[in-house]
Write a protein that holds these residues in place. Structure first.
Motif: not given
Length: 120
Positions: A76-93, A95-105
């Motif tokens: 629908a052109g509501l999101v760019e595939v590359g931007a979506l992929s970058d955002l998912k990668d950012g959340w993965t990073r 998550f992986l850099n957040t100590p256990h038990g702390h909220p992920v930001h």
């Protein structure tokens, strides 16, 4: 909602399940797609992943739900595939850099989508 003793069990096992469901309903109600088209596409996604078993709303079901939603948003052109992929990668990073038990930001350094989608 199912009942377990005197207490109802939550309809969704994870907060993100409820969020992706609500987002899909809101996008449908806003006219971005017809629900019958959604149901057909979601069924095809489930079949593609070999999820012919009865699903109880777990991770495999909602991962397929999210994949379907991402496909609709991209088409629908509501999101760019590359931007979506970058955002998912950012959340993965994040998550992986957040100590256990702390909220992920998601910090500015984790979110490459904000810079990727605006640069030409």
């Amino acid at each position: 909602m199912t009942w377990c003793g005197d207490k109802p069990e939550p309809a969704f096992s994870e907060p993100w399940h409820a969020q992706v469901f609500a987002m899909t309903v809101a996008l449908n109600e806003a006219g971005h797609f017809v629900w019958a088209d959604w149901a057909e596409r979601f069924g095809a996604t489930l079949k593609t992943h070999g999820l012919a078993k009865e699903l109880d709303g777990g991770e495999d079901y909602f991962n397929a739900w999210l994949e379907t939603l991402e496909g609709f948003l991209a088409e629908a052109g509501l999101v760019e595939v590359g931007a979506l992929s970058d955002l998912k990668d950012g959340w993965t990073r994040a998550f992986l850099n957040t100590p256990h038990g702390h909220p992920v930001h998601l910090s500015a350094g984790d979110n490459q989508a904000s810079t990727s989608s605006t640069s030409t």
